[in-house]
Design a protein around this motif. Structure first.
Motif, short mmCIF file in Angstrom:
data_model
loop_
_atom_site.label_atom_id
_atom_site.label_comp_id
_atom_site.label_asym_id
_atom_site.label_seq_id
_atom_site.Cartn_x
_atom_site.Cartn_y
_atom_site.Cartn_z
N ARG A 261 19.01 7.86 6.86
CA ARG A 261 20.17 7.65 7.72
C ARG A 261 19.78 7.10 9.08
N ALA A 262 18.72 7.64 9.68
CA ALA A 262 18.30 7.17 11.00
C ALA A 262 17.88 5.70 10.92
N THR A 263 17.22 5.32 9.82
CA THR A 263 16.78 3.93 9.64
C THR A 263 18.01 3.02 9.52
N LYS A 264 19.00 3.52 8.82
CA LYS A 264 20.22 2.72 8.60
C LYS A 264 20.94 2.47 9.93
N HIS A 265 20.98 3.50 10.80
CA HIS A 265 21.71 3.37 12.06
C HIS A 265 20.92 2.65 13.13
N SER A 266 19.62 2.53 12.95
CA SER A 266 18.78 1.93 13.98
C SER A 266 18.75 0.41 13.80
N ALA A 267 19.00 -0.32 14.88
CA ALA A 267 18.97 -1.78 14.78
C ALA A 267 17.56 -2.23 14.40
N VAL A 268 16.56 -1.57 14.97
CA VAL A 268 15.17 -1.88 14.63
C VAL A 268 14.47 -0.56 14.28
N ALA A 269 13.83 -0.50 13.14
CA ALA A 269 13.08 0.69 12.75
C ALA A 269 11.72 0.25 12.23
N HIS A 270 10.70 1.01 12.58
CA HIS A 270 9.35 0.65 12.13
C HIS A 270 8.67 1.84 11.47
N PRO A 271 8.06 1.65 10.31
CA PRO A 271 7.24 2.71 9.76
C PRO A 271 5.99 2.88 10.62
N VAL A 272 5.50 4.09 10.72
CA VAL A 272 4.32 4.35 11.55
C VAL A 272 3.18 4.84 10.66
N PHE A 273 2.00 4.26 10.85
CA PHE A 273 0.87 4.58 9.97
C PHE A 273 -0.25 5.27 10.73
N TRP A 274 -1.00 6.03 9.95
CA TRP A 274 -2.18 6.72 10.49
C TRP A 274 -3.34 6.38 9.57
N GLY A 275 -4.46 5.95 10.13
CA GLY A 275 -5.63 5.61 9.31
C GLY A 275 -6.40 6.87 8.92
N VAL A 276 -6.54 7.11 7.61
CA VAL A 276 -7.30 8.28 7.16
C VAL A 276 -8.69 7.79 6.79
N LYS A 277 -9.64 8.01 7.69
CA LYS A 277 -10.99 7.48 7.51
C LYS A 277 -11.64 7.97 6.23
N ARG A 278 -11.49 9.28 5.98
CA ARG A 278 -12.15 9.90 4.82
C ARG A 278 -11.74 9.21 3.53
N ARG A 279 -10.45 8.84 3.44
CA ARG A 279 -9.96 8.20 2.21
C ARG A 279 -9.96 6.69 2.34
N ASN A 280 -10.32 6.21 3.51
CA ASN A 280 -10.38 4.78 3.74
C ASN A 280 -9.05 4.10 3.46
N ARG A 281 -7.99 4.68 3.96
CA ARG A 281 -6.69 4.06 3.76
C ARG A 281 -5.73 4.49 4.85
N PHE A 282 -4.57 3.82 4.90
CA PHE A 282 -3.55 4.18 5.88
C PHE A 282 -2.43 4.94 5.19
N GLU A 283 -1.94 5.99 5.83
CA GLU A 283 -0.83 6.73 5.25
C GLU A 283 0.35 6.68 6.21
N ARG A 284 1.53 6.65 5.63
CA ARG A 284 2.71 6.62 6.47
C ARG A 284 2.98 8.00 7.04
N ARG A 285 3.17 8.09 8.34
CA ARG A 285 3.38 9.40 8.96
C ARG A 285 4.78 9.57 9.53
N GLY A 286 5.54 8.50 9.57
CA GLY A 286 6.90 8.64 10.09
C GLY A 286 7.54 7.30 10.32
N THR A 287 8.68 7.33 11.01
CA THR A 287 9.42 6.10 11.28
C THR A 287 9.83 6.11 12.74
N LEU A 288 9.67 4.97 13.37
CA LEU A 288 10.07 4.83 14.77
C LEU A 288 11.53 4.34 14.77
#
Ligand code: ZN
Length: 295
Positions: A132-159
């Protein structure tokens, strides 16, 4: 291969998956059920070395191709694992703060310089609120965190915009009771489907193994179809219709564990492959016995 080739390939993939809305995917955490498998399992470190780019540059590039339904921005938002400086306004970006990276560029900028100063980070986890927040937001961005141990980025939330989040929270509060009822109904429906599926699985075992000792077909079906176990009965192909290959695998696994010294061999630190090879003939013999038609 260059970053340009990667962008080209991804645009092709995006075209093929035109019906898939990558933007509304709540999390990278369930790769088995979603094309996100592609991104979640990607080794960014390896790709970055291959392309001569930084890992967050690679993700920014992937993101600009795959996420465009959500945002047309050419940058991706990350949580900073270290202190940095914004290349535009020179203000510090502290560890844990958000920064924006562009594909192929080493310089990063703060969220304020990208026009996201009044946005709030909504952590992943609440699917309805995020949608719902993404739908109402004119601009929304997913936010990522780099997990070094797994050597990948995981999504941690939405701006999302603060106003959109408020609106979404009010909506969620208003129909919380209704959604709780729906969740409970869905859980009951899934439980009934599960029971029917397990019964079908057990029935098919009985058909394929007419001489199986009484009651064993039910034990095997319950074990193979146990929720969240990832066992053969839970796999997507098996769930379509209890396919015979999954059933054979489940029965053979049961024989291995109950009719042979397989578990003892594993306990004595034998390698899995060696232990399997040692009990193979017994498994085949018992399976053949169970397959025999009763006269
Ligand atoms: Zn800045």
């Amino acid at each position: 291969m260059t970053l340009y080739h990667l962008v080209f390939c991804l645009h092709t993939i995006k075209y093929v998956f035109a019906d898939v809305n990558f933007a509304t995917t709540p999390s990278l955490g369930h790769p088995s059920t979603h094309p996100w498998k592609f991104q979640a399992s990607l080794d960014y470190g390896f790709l970055a070395r291959l392309l001569g780019a930084t890992p967050d540059g690679v993700l920014a590039c992937l993101h600009s191709c795959l996420f465009s339904p959500m945002s047309d921005a050419s940058f991706t938002v990350f949580i900073s694992p270290k202190d940095r400086t914004c290349a535009t306004c020179k203000s510090p970006i502290l560890t844990g703060a958000l920064y924006c990276a562009r594909a192929g560029q080493k310089d990063v900028s703060c969220t304020g310089c990208e026009g996201l100063g009044d946005h709030l980070l909504l952590p992943s986890g609440n699917v309805a609120l995020t949608r719902r927040a993404t739908k109402h937001s004119a601009v929304a961005h997913p936010v990522f965190w780099g997990v070094k141990r797994r050597n990948r980025f995981e999504r941690r939330g939405t701006l999302v915009e603060a106003r959109a989040l408020q609106l979404a929270e009010a909506e969620c509060e208003a129909d919380e009771a209704e959604r709780a009822v729906k969740r409970a109904k869905d859980a009951v429906r899934r439980e009934i489907q599960d029971q029917a599926y397990t019964a079908h699985f057990a029935g098919r075992i009985k058909e394929l193994y007419p001489s199986i000792p009484e009651g064993k077909h039910e034990v095997i079906a319950l074990h193979a179809c146990q929720k969240h176990s990832g066992r053969v009965g839970r796999r997507a192909t098996a769930r379509e219709e209890a396919d015979d290959e999954s059933i054979c695998l489940a029965v053979r696994a049961h024989i291995r564990h109950t009719e042979t010294p397989y578990d003892n061999l594993l306990a004595k630190k034998h390698a899995k492959e060696d232990a399997r090879a040692a009990v193979l003939s017994t498994v085949n013999r018992v399976e053949a016995q169970w397959q025999r038609r009763r006269l």
